[in-house]
Design a protein around this motif. Sequence first.
Motif, PDB file in Angstrom:
ATOM      1  N   PHE A  28      14.439   1.968 -32.884  1.00  0.00           N
ATOM      2  CA  PHE A  28      13.268   2.805 -32.667  1.00  0.00           C
ATOM      3  C   PHE A  28      12.048   1.897 -32.719  1.00  0.00           C
ATOM      4  O   PHE A  28      12.131   0.746 -33.127  1.00  0.00           O
ATOM      5  CB  PHE A  28      13.168   3.957 -33.680  1.00  0.00           C
ATOM      6  N   MET A  29      10.931   2.408 -32.274  1.00  0.00           N
ATOM      7  CA  MET A  29       9.728   1.602 -32.215  1.00  0.00           C
ATOM      8  C   MET A  29       8.632   2.268 -33.026  1.00  0.00           C
ATOM      9  O   MET A  29       8.525   3.490 -33.050  1.00  0.00           O
ATOM     10  CB  MET A  29       9.281   1.407 -30.763  1.00  0.00           C
ATOM     11  N   VAL A  30       7.832   1.452 -33.680  1.00  0.00           N
ATOM     12  CA  VAL A  30       6.685   1.930 -34.445  1.00  0.00           C
ATOM     13  C   VAL A  30       5.423   1.552 -33.682  1.00  0.00           C
ATOM     14  O   VAL A  30       5.232   0.390 -33.322  1.00  0.00           O
ATOM     15  CB  VAL A  30       6.651   1.306 -35.858  1.00  0.00           C
ATOM     16  N   LEU A  31       4.598   2.531 -33.426  1.00  0.00           N
ATOM     17  CA  LEU A  31       3.308   2.314 -32.786  1.00  0.00           C
ATOM     18  C   LEU A  31       2.270   2.295 -33.899  1.00  0.00           C
ATOM     19  O   LEU A  31       2.221   3.203 -34.717  1.00  0.00           O
ATOM     20  CB  LEU A  31       3.023   3.449 -31.802  1.00  0.00           C
ATOM     21  N   GLU A  32       1.472   1.250 -33.948  1.00  0.00           N
ATOM     22  CA  GLU A  32       0.532   1.086 -35.051  1.00  0.00           C
ATOM     23  C   GLU A  32      -0.784   0.515 -34.544  1.00  0.00           C
ATOM     24  O   GLU A  32      -0.830  -0.217 -33.565  1.00  0.00           O
ATOM     25  CB  GLU A  32       1.152   0.148 -36.101  1.00  0.00           C
ATOM     26  N   ASN A  33      -1.844   0.878 -35.229  1.00  0.00           N
ATOM     27  CA  ASN A  33      -3.182   0.321 -34.988  1.00  0.00           C
ATOM     28  C   ASN A  33      -3.639   0.423 -33.541  1.00  0.00           C
ATOM     29  O   ASN A  33      -4.088  -0.552 -32.947  1.00  0.00           O
ATOM     30  CB  ASN A  33      -3.275  -1.133 -35.465  1.00  0.00           C
ATOM     31  N   LEU A  34      -3.519   1.621 -32.986  1.00  0.00           N
ATOM     32  CA  LEU A  34      -4.106   1.869 -31.676  1.00  0.00           C
ATOM     33  C   LEU A  34      -5.611   2.002 -31.886  1.00  0.00           C
ATOM     34  O   LEU A  34      -6.064   2.859 -32.643  1.00  0.00           O
ATOM     35  CB  LEU A  34      -3.546   3.155 -31.060  1.00  0.00           C
ATOM     36  N   ILE A  35      -6.364   1.123 -31.256  1.00  0.00           N
ATOM     37  CA  ILE A  35      -7.814   1.110 -31.442  1.00  0.00           C
ATOM     38  C   ILE A  35      -8.494   1.092 -30.078  1.00  0.00           C
ATOM     39  O   ILE A  35      -8.155   0.265 -29.234  1.00  0.00           O
ATOM     40  CB  ILE A  35      -8.282  -0.140 -32.221  1.00  0.00           C
ATOM     41  N   VAL A  36      -9.427   1.988 -29.882  1.00  0.00           N
ATOM     42  CA  VAL A  36     -10.294   1.965 -28.698  1.00  0.00           C
ATOM     43  C   VAL A  36     -11.721   2.094 -29.207  1.00  0.00           C
ATOM     44  O   VAL A  36     -12.018   2.973 -30.022  1.00  0.00           O
ATOM     45  CB  VAL A  36      -9.962   3.114 -27.715  1.00  0.00           C
ATOM     46  N   ARG A  37     -12.571   1.183 -28.743  1.00  0.00           N
ATOM     47  CA  ARG A  37     -13.983   1.241 -29.148  1.00  0.00           C
ATOM     48  C   ARG A  37     -14.520   2.647 -28.935  1.00  0.00           C
ATOM     49  O   ARG A  37     -14.208   3.292 -27.940  1.00  0.00           O
ATOM     50  CB  ARG A  37     -14.827   0.273 -28.326  1.00  0.00           C
ATOM     51  N   GLU A  38     -15.311   3.088 -29.883  1.00  0.00           N
ATOM     52  CA  GLU A  38     -15.817   4.453 -29.827  1.00  0.00           C
ATOM     53  C   GLU A  38     -16.534   4.758 -28.517  1.00  0.00           C
ATOM     54  O   GLU A  38     -16.344   5.817 -27.924  1.00  0.00           O
ATOM     55  CB  GLU A  38     -16.747   4.716 -31.013  1.00  0.00           C
ATOM     56  N   ASN A  39     -17.327   3.822 -28.008  1.00  0.00           N
ATOM     57  CA  ASN A  39     -18.073   4.078 -26.775  1.00  0.00           C
ATOM     58  C   ASN A  39     -17.210   3.955 -25.520  1.00  0.00           C
ATOM     59  O   ASN A  39     -17.694   4.169 -24.415  1.00  0.00           O
ATOM     60  CB  ASN A  39     -19.286   3.143 -26.676  1.00  0.00           C
ATOM     61  N   CYS A  40     -15.926   3.640 -25.682  1.00  0.00           N
ATOM     62  CA  CYS A  40     -15.022   3.516 -24.538  1.00  0.00           C
ATOM     63  C   CYS A  40     -13.918   4.575 -24.561  1.00  0.00           C
ATOM     64  O   CYS A  40     -12.998   4.527 -23.739  1.00  0.00           O
ATOM     65  CB  CYS A  40     -14.402   2.126 -24.517  1.00  0.00           C
TER      66      CYS A  40
ATOM     67  N   ARG B  88      11.331   1.913 -23.830  1.00  0.00           N
ATOM     68  CA  ARG B  88      12.428   2.281 -22.920  1.00  0.00           C
ATOM     69  C   ARG B  88      13.227   1.039 -22.519  1.00  0.00           C
ATOM     70  O   ARG B  88      14.458   1.073 -22.474  1.00  0.00           O
ATOM     71  CB  ARG B  88      11.882   2.983 -21.679  1.00  0.00           C
ATOM     72  N   GLU B  89      12.526  -0.044 -22.211  1.00  0.00           N
ATOM     73  CA  GLU B  89      13.208  -1.283 -21.820  1.00  0.00           C
ATOM     74  C   GLU B  89      14.090  -1.822 -22.945  1.00  0.00           C
ATOM     75  O   GLU B  89      15.116  -2.447 -22.677  1.00  0.00           O
ATOM     76  CB  GLU B  89      12.188  -2.347 -21.404  1.00  0.00           C
ATOM     77  N   LYS B  90      13.713  -1.558 -24.188  1.00  0.00           N
ATOM     78  CA  LYS B  90      14.506  -2.011 -25.340  1.00  0.00           C
ATOM     79  C   LYS B  90      15.518  -0.952 -25.775  1.00  0.00           C
ATOM     80  O   LYS B  90      16.141  -1.086 -26.811  1.00  0.00           O
ATOM     81  CB  LYS B  90      13.577  -2.371 -26.498  1.00  0.00           C
ATOM     82  N   ASN B  91      15.641   0.117 -24.980  1.00  0.00           N
ATOM     83  CA  ASN B  91      16.580   1.208 -25.246  1.00  0.00           C
ATOM     84  C   ASN B  91      16.337   1.870 -26.598  1.00  0.00           C
ATOM     85  O   ASN B  91      17.277   2.247 -27.303  1.00  0.00           O
ATOM     86  CB  ASN B  91      18.032   0.720 -25.127  1.00  0.00           C
ATOM     87  N   CYS B  92      15.075   2.001 -26.965  1.00  0.00           N
ATOM     88  CA  CYS B  92      14.735   2.667 -28.224  1.00  0.00           C
ATOM     89  C   CYS B  92      14.957   4.167 -28.100  1.00  0.00           C
ATOM     90  O   CYS B  92      14.763   4.761 -27.039  1.00  0.00           O
ATOM     91  CB  CYS B  92      13.281   2.397 -28.599  1.00  0.00           C
ATOM     92  N   TYR B  93      15.350   4.752 -29.194  1.00  0.00           N
ATOM     93  CA  TYR B  93      15.638   6.182 -29.277  1.00  0.00           C
ATOM     94  C   TYR B  93      14.357   7.002 -29.388  1.00  0.00           C
ATOM     95  O   TYR B  93      14.250   8.087 -28.840  1.00  0.00           O
ATOM     96  CB  TYR B  93      16.545   6.418 -30.478  1.00  0.00           C
ATOM     97  N   PHE B  94      13.356   6.498 -30.107  1.00  0.00           N
ATOM     98  CA  PHE B  94      12.093   7.197 -30.268  1.00  0.00           C
ATOM     99  C   PHE B  94      10.995   6.228 -30.681  1.00  0.00           C
ATOM    100  O   PHE B  94      11.268   5.078 -31.031  1.00  0.00           O
ATOM    101  CB  PHE B  94      12.203   8.347 -31.283  1.00  0.00           C
ATOM    102  N   ILE B  95       9.780   6.715 -30.619  1.00  0.00           N
ATOM    103  CA  ILE B  95       8.608   5.994 -31.120  1.00  0.00           C
ATOM    104  C   ILE B  95       8.023   6.846 -32.220  1.00  0.00           C
ATOM    105  O   ILE B  95       7.909   8.063 -32.081  1.00  0.00           O
ATOM    106  CB  ILE B  95       7.544   5.793 -30.016  1.00  0.00           C
ATOM    107  N   MET B  96       7.662   6.202 -33.311  1.00  0.00           N
ATOM    108  CA  MET B  96       6.996   6.948 -34.368  1.00  0.00           C
ATOM    109  C   MET B  96       5.672   6.279 -34.698  1.00  0.00           C
ATOM    110  O   MET B  96       5.480   5.084 -34.457  1.00  0.00           O
ATOM    111  CB  MET B  96       7.869   7.089 -35.609  1.00  0.00           C
ATOM    112  N   LEU B  97       4.774   7.082 -35.218  1.00  0.00           N
ATOM    113  CA  LEU B  97       3.462   6.577 -35.599  1.00  0.00           C
ATOM    114  C   LEU B  97       2.939   7.408 -36.741  1.00  0.00           C
ATOM    115  O   LEU B  97       3.398   8.520 -36.996  1.00  0.00           O
ATOM    116  CB  LEU B  97       2.486   6.604 -34.423  1.00  0.00           C
ATOM    117  N   MET B  98       1.973   6.854 -37.428  1.00  0.00           N
ATOM    118  CA  MET B  98       1.267   7.582 -38.477  1.00  0.00           C
ATOM    119  C   MET B  98      -0.209   7.581 -38.134  1.00  0.00           C
ATOM    120  O   MET B  98      -0.716   6.628 -37.550  1.00  0.00           O
ATOM    121  CB  MET B  98       1.461   6.903 -39.840  1.00  0.00           C
TER     122      MET B  98
END
Length: 140
Positions: free
Chosen positions: A71-83, A101-111
């Motif tokens: 599975f994959m962990v999505l972390e620290n998604l950051i977009v500048r406030e003005n963007c 998908r390319e790594k055949n992961c079952y799911f992505i999780m994030l907090m």
Amino acid sequence: MYPPDLELYAILCNELFGSKTNLTKLEVVLTKIISNPDYILVGVKDETGKLVGSVMGGITCFDTVGECRSFMVLENLIVRENCRRLGIGKKLVEYIEEQAREKNCYFIMLMSLIKRKEAHQFYENLGYSANTAKSYKKYL
């Protein structure tokens, strides 16, 4: 993302966390992340070369149940406030999903911190559900 982008990335991190990022430690960590194939770190720059978004995540984790798919962990998604609301965050998440998908992961999780209501709506609009698991976190 490479060391020349270190200060630009630190500025993004400061915006997300509201505190100053330690550049010396950040450089050490980024070097490890960049050299580890189980991590993905990507950034988006505007036409002037300014870093306006990034996602540190795409951390591929092994699993030991069922079909033992990663599975994959999505972390620290950051977009500048003005963007924000320009599709940058969506493109970053879609990139991570493609890599999963390319790594055949079952799911992505994030907090996401409980107070970040706008971020929660963003993730739900992309198909992520807050109703499938409960997250716990303990700071040490």
